[in-house]
Design an enzyme around this catalytic site. Sequence first.
Site, PDB file in Angstrom:
ATOM      1  CB  CYS A   1      -1.645   7.123   1.070  1.00 46.62           C
ATOM      2  SG  CYS A   1      -3.274   6.661   1.887  1.00 46.62           S
TER       3      CYS A   1
ATOM      4  CD  GLU B   1      -3.022  -1.077   0.256  1.00 48.39           C
ATOM      5  OE1 GLU B   1      -3.066  -0.219  -0.456  1.00 48.39           O
ATOM      6  OE2 GLU B   1      -3.831  -2.051   0.617  1.00 48.39           O
TER       7      GLU B   1
HETATM    8  P1  NAD Z   1       8.200   4.696   5.017  1.00 47.89           P
HETATM    9  O1  NAD Z   1       8.362   4.002   3.394  1.00 47.89           O
HETATM   10  O2  NAD Z   1       9.437   5.767   4.926  1.00 47.89           O
HETATM   11  O3  NAD Z   1       8.262   3.842   6.173  1.00 47.89           O
HETATM   12  C1  NAD Z   1       7.245   2.753   6.132  1.00 47.89           C
HETATM   13  C2  NAD Z   1       7.674   1.740   7.116  1.00 47.89           C
HETATM   14  O4  NAD Z   1       8.777   0.854   6.488  1.00 47.89           O
HETATM   15  C3  NAD Z   1       8.226   2.312   8.458  1.00 47.89           C
HETATM   16  O5  NAD Z   1       7.538   1.245   9.392  1.00 47.89           O
HETATM   17  C4  NAD Z   1       9.565   2.029   8.382  1.00 47.89           C
HETATM   18  O6  NAD Z   1      10.313   1.921   9.266  1.00 47.89           O
HETATM   19  C5  NAD Z   1       9.694   1.046   7.469  1.00 47.89           C
HETATM   20  N1  NAD Z   1      10.967   0.486   6.773  1.00 47.89           N
HETATM   21  C6  NAD Z   1      11.967   1.593   6.410  1.00 47.89           C
HETATM   22  N2  NAD Z   1      12.913   1.023   5.861  1.00 47.89           N
HETATM   23  C7  NAD Z   1      12.436  -0.471   5.620  1.00 47.89           C
HETATM   24  C8  NAD Z   1      13.254  -1.304   5.123  1.00 47.89           C
HETATM   25  N3  NAD Z   1      14.403  -1.523   4.470  1.00 47.89           N
HETATM   26  N4  NAD Z   1      12.904  -2.909   5.090  1.00 47.89           N
HETATM   27  C9  NAD Z   1      11.528  -2.798   5.826  1.00 47.89           C
HETATM   28  N5  NAD Z   1      10.874  -1.662   6.375  1.00 47.89           N
HETATM   29  C10 NAD Z   1      11.632  -0.530   6.307  1.00 47.89           C
HETATM   30  O7  NAD Z   1       6.853   5.418   4.911  1.00 47.89           O
HETATM   31  P2  NAD Z   1       6.282   6.461   5.935  1.00 47.89           P
HETATM   32  O8  NAD Z   1       7.120   7.915   5.819  1.00 47.89           O
HETATM   33  O9  NAD Z   1       6.291   5.924   7.383  1.00 47.89           O
HETATM   34  O10 NAD Z   1       4.811   6.764   5.400  1.00 47.89           O
HETATM   35  C11 NAD Z   1       4.481   7.636   4.421  1.00 47.89           C
HETATM   36  C12 NAD Z   1       4.136   6.999   3.054  1.00 47.89           C
HETATM   37  O11 NAD Z   1       3.310   5.990   3.087  1.00 47.89           O
HETATM   38  C13 NAD Z   1       3.791   8.029   2.045  1.00 47.89           C
HETATM   39  O12 NAD Z   1       4.422   7.562   0.799  1.00 47.89           O
HETATM   40  C14 NAD Z   1       2.067   7.662   2.080  1.00 47.89           C
HETATM   41  O13 NAD Z   1       1.519   7.834   0.723  1.00 47.89           O
HETATM   42  C15 NAD Z   1       2.107   5.961   2.227  1.00 47.89           C
HETATM   43  N6  NAD Z   1       0.939   5.402   2.642  1.00 47.89           N
HETATM   44  C16 NAD Z   1       0.162   4.481   1.967  1.00 47.89           C
HETATM   45  C17 NAD Z   1      -1.132   4.378   2.449  1.00 47.89           C
HETATM   46  C18 NAD Z   1      -2.044   3.393   1.413  1.00 47.89           C
HETATM   47  O14 NAD Z   1      -2.749   2.818   1.905  1.00 47.89           O
HETATM   48  N7  NAD Z   1      -1.526   3.194   0.023  1.00 47.89           N
HETATM   49  C19 NAD Z   1      -1.257   4.714   3.493  1.00 47.89           C
HETATM   50  C20 NAD Z   1      -0.614   5.305   4.434  1.00 47.89           C
HETATM   51  C21 NAD Z   1       0.501   5.852   3.913  1.00 47.89           C
END
Ligand code: NAD
Length: 576
Positions: free
Chosen positions: A314, A280
């Site tokens: 998002c 997502e």
């Molecule tokens: P992010 O990608 O920075 O982090 C998301 C998660 O991934 C965190 O828990 C982080 O610690 C973890 N993570 C980071 N590096 C990793 C790795 N190498 N391996 C495994 N896990 C890792 O995202 P964010 O800044 O927390 O959230 C914002 C983003 O999420 C925006 O782009 C937003 O659009 C998206 N989002 C999408 C939805 C949806 O339903 N499509 C919903 C909410 C947020």
Amino acid sequence: MFAVLRGTVWRFVSYTPPLRYTKFDAAFAIPALQENLNACSNLKRMERIVVKSPADGSVVGEVAVTPPEAIEAMIARAHAAYLHWREVPMHQRVEPLRRLKRLILQERHAIAELVAREQGKPRIEAMIVELFPPLDVSAFLMYDGVRLLQPRRVRSKNPFFSDRRSTYYFHPYGVWAVIAPWNYPFTIPMTQLMALTLAGNAALLKPSPLTPLTGAKVVELFERAGFPEGLVQVVQGGAPQGSALLANPTVRGVIFTGSVPIGRTVAEQAAKTNKKVILELGGKDPALVLADADLQHAAQGIAWASMVNAGQTCASVERVYVEQRVYEPFLEALRAELAKIRLGHPLHAETDMGPVVARFQRERVQRHIEDACARGGRIVLGGRIRADLGELYHEPTLIADATDAMLGMQEETFGPLVMVQPVASAEEAVRKANASAFGLTASIWTRDPRKAQRLAPMLECGSVSVNSHIVAYGDSYGVWGGVKDSGVGRTHGEFGLYELVQPQYVSEVYTGKPELWWYPYSARVHRITDWLMAFLASPSLKMGGATARRLLPELRYLTRHFTPLKMTGGLLRYLR
Ligand code: NAD
């Protein structure tokens, strides 16, 4: 020596991060300087995360970081819990879910306040957008989820299997990793975990390091609701902990919600052990305002959908395409609606919009505003940081005369910025909406249902709302997920639930007849197959008659393999 060893092992195995909250002090209003902790590779070595409120810099609490080497034992515990849980009948799995829903409602104030302080959305908004979806999802699961996961007869029409009885069974995968973002720290993992556990899975939640307290709260509620010990656990940290989960072969699936680049890394890591992957990811949602729209209504809806959670959603409306004829009146209506938004501390009752979560978010918004201005965009409202409130408070910002090349029309802004562009027609609006790497959701604003129903399927995205926005997330029957860079797979509703199970097809026959295609292959079987296919290749009355005449003498032979009468319906379907 043995006691020390046992103590160390036990510390890892029974690892639960302690929660420490500090009382909110309104006078303590220093700006928060939180950095993106994900980028912080030393989360491997860090022992604690101290959470500071983006609202005022006050310390909200702290959690112990999960040492990556402790994760294997946690997964083993989750797997043991899963082996027991998958045998629990569905009607019994519903009981802890019911208690969980009640607990969430009883603790609504504490949860809303925690989210407000840790993440920055206003308390009332937290209650609406973080607590309603789990309420609706739990009801969906208790009624429809239970029904959908029951074994189901397969209504096969295949003529060669007409003597059989076939059934679908829906089996859990086992242990999942739920890797969550900070922007909706409660509702996203909570609803995902509710569906995963009802389907018989176990899961380890890794919340964002920016919102670990809410993540811990989610898991605490599962434990208190009476789910089996170890079935749902929390892993605190960032990339190192996420990677440790993904590297483990016992973890059979991952629901990742987050940014596009990290989503790609997650999919790559998960592929090494063939895990099921649901991504997502980000969005760049368009709203299409048609000339016949109720402009006041559209402005009110788009003002909310672009600024909810300070635009850190998002599915925020980030691009608005407006038919030229109503461009100026719509702009004015949207400006007026955005101007009413009250920016302030998330714990104050009169606040509509709180701060952004961290400095990196604020900087991205500023970068997109500067780029738009340099390329001829017009700031109609906002554009500045409200330093008087704190470093992370950014005015709701409206930019008119946006062009396709602007960063804010291309990249995800994820902040309180909405850009508006005039278009010549509804068709041009659809073309521009689709000319994006993203495809999460979209909205159409019109009074004409026929126009909406014609245009909606033309939009390349996972869901479309007409005269509203982000409806699919609030409705647990709606399917949630995106196309293109916005993601892979679905959560929510029937299709989302079936992503969390492995359908198994069981086909039974007790006639004792050998299948026609079993050894030995004979000239006779060859002839029969060929006659049938020749007739189906160019069906006509004449060919039909000839085939029937040829097959008639073979009827006795065929009854050794099938019940010909039962086959007739299925064979007729091949004629089409
Ligand atoms: P992010 O990608 O920075 O982090 C998301 C998660 O991934 C965190 O828990 C982080 O610690 C973890 N993570 C980071 N590096 C990793 C790795 N190498 N391996 C495994 N896990 C890792 O995202 P964010 O800044 O927390 O959230 C914002 C983003 O999420 C925006 O782009 C937003 O659009 C998206 N989002 C999408 C939805 C949806 O339903 N499509 C919903 C909410 C947020």
